[in-house]
Design a protein around this motif. Sequence first.
Motif, short mmCIF file in Angstrom:
data_model
loop_
_atom_site.label_atom_id
_atom_site.label_comp_id
_atom_site.label_asym_id
_atom_site.label_seq_id
_atom_site.Cartn_x
_atom_site.Cartn_y
_atom_site.Cartn_z
N ASP A 280 -36.13 -50.09 -46.02
CA ASP A 280 -35.31 -49.59 -47.14
C ASP A 280 -36.16 -49.29 -48.37
O ASP A 280 -35.66 -48.71 -49.34
CB ASP A 280 -34.23 -50.62 -47.52
N TYR B 295 -34.72 -44.54 -55.17
CA TYR B 295 -33.28 -44.32 -55.12
C TYR B 295 -32.80 -43.65 -56.39
O TYR B 295 -33.16 -44.06 -57.50
CB TYR B 295 -32.54 -45.65 -54.90
N TYR C 232 -28.67 -40.98 -53.70
CA TYR C 232 -29.63 -40.34 -52.81
C TYR C 232 -30.85 -41.24 -52.70
O TYR C 232 -31.18 -41.98 -53.63
CB TYR C 232 -30.07 -38.98 -53.35
N VAL C 233 -31.56 -41.13 -51.57
CA VAL C 233 -32.80 -41.87 -51.38
C VAL C 233 -33.93 -40.87 -51.10
O VAL C 233 -33.70 -39.84 -50.45
CB VAL C 233 -32.68 -42.89 -50.22
N PHE D 148 -25.60 -49.09 -46.45
CA PHE D 148 -25.44 -49.14 -47.89
C PHE D 148 -23.97 -48.94 -48.30
O PHE D 148 -23.20 -48.30 -47.60
CB PHE D 148 -26.29 -48.06 -48.57
N SER E 269 -24.45 -44.41 -45.53
CA SER E 269 -25.40 -44.44 -44.42
C SER E 269 -26.26 -45.69 -44.49
O SER E 269 -26.46 -46.28 -45.56
CB SER E 269 -26.30 -43.22 -44.47
N TYR E 270 -26.83 -46.07 -43.32
CA TYR E 270 -27.81 -47.15 -43.21
C TYR E 270 -27.33 -48.49 -43.77
O TYR E 270 -28.15 -49.30 -44.20
CB TYR E 270 -29.12 -46.74 -43.90
N LEU F 65 -26.88 -40.59 -49.37
CA LEU F 65 -26.46 -41.90 -48.87
C LEU F 65 -24.94 -42.05 -48.89
O LEU F 65 -24.34 -42.47 -47.90
CB LEU F 65 -27.07 -43.02 -49.72
N LYS G 29 -26.51 -53.55 -50.63
CA LYS G 29 -26.68 -53.73 -49.19
C LYS G 29 -26.75 -55.23 -48.93
O LYS G 29 -27.49 -55.93 -49.62
CB LYS G 29 -27.94 -53.03 -48.68
#
Lengths: 113, 116
Positions: free
Chosen positions: B85, B89, B36-37, B63, B60-61, B47, B78
């Motif tokens: 970013d 995290y 999770y972020v 990652f 997502s994004y 995520l 990543k």
Amino acid sequence: DAGVTQSPTHLIKTRGQQVTLRCSPKSGHDTVSWYQQALGQGPQFIFQYYEEEERQRGNFPDRFSGHQFPNYSSELNVNALLLGDSALYLCASSYRETKNIQYFGAGTRLSVL
Amino acid sequence: AQSVAQPEDQVNVAEGNPLTVKCTYSVSGNPYLFWYVQYPNRGLQFLLKYITGDNLVKGSYGFEAEFNKSQTSFHLKKPSALVSDSALYFCARALGGSSNTGKLIFGQGTTLQVKP
């Protein structure tokens, strides 16, 4: 589609008082979990509600209690507040059959003075 | 007892460089693992997750994370970091299989700082 919503955003209380935090789950979700996130720490599991009953509980005293309503929304109550209860309280919702992903609200920041 | 460890409080990386945020977990059955972020004054955003199957999980994004059973690790990666970013995290685990109750155990969190 609204995500998880929590209210209020911020709250200031004094020691010994009682507080109620509210959470509306994401549409279609039936399970609500509450977490406490102290400053600089990861979230700590408080308890989880499904079918209006507490299903499991973390290592928190009985001062922490909750409720789930028929519409799946939930409340977290904390009695006899201590300074150490100051934290960000996060609500997460999930669908019981696929409870692997929990969606979190933005949280309620509680400050106890 | 199940636990999650994030050995680094902070990770610094230059924009465009690859990034890795480390996570290890205690051995207990077949874990479900998550990343999770958290952005400032925001809740946690999901995520990616590992339940079973391919050890490399894409999320997502841009990652991804690699599940390594022998090293009990689930590092977040990543290929090319962005300034956006930069955030906190969290690695988390849950009991797997029929023992899964949805209760998440979180690590302490790692602050990722991406500099331009």
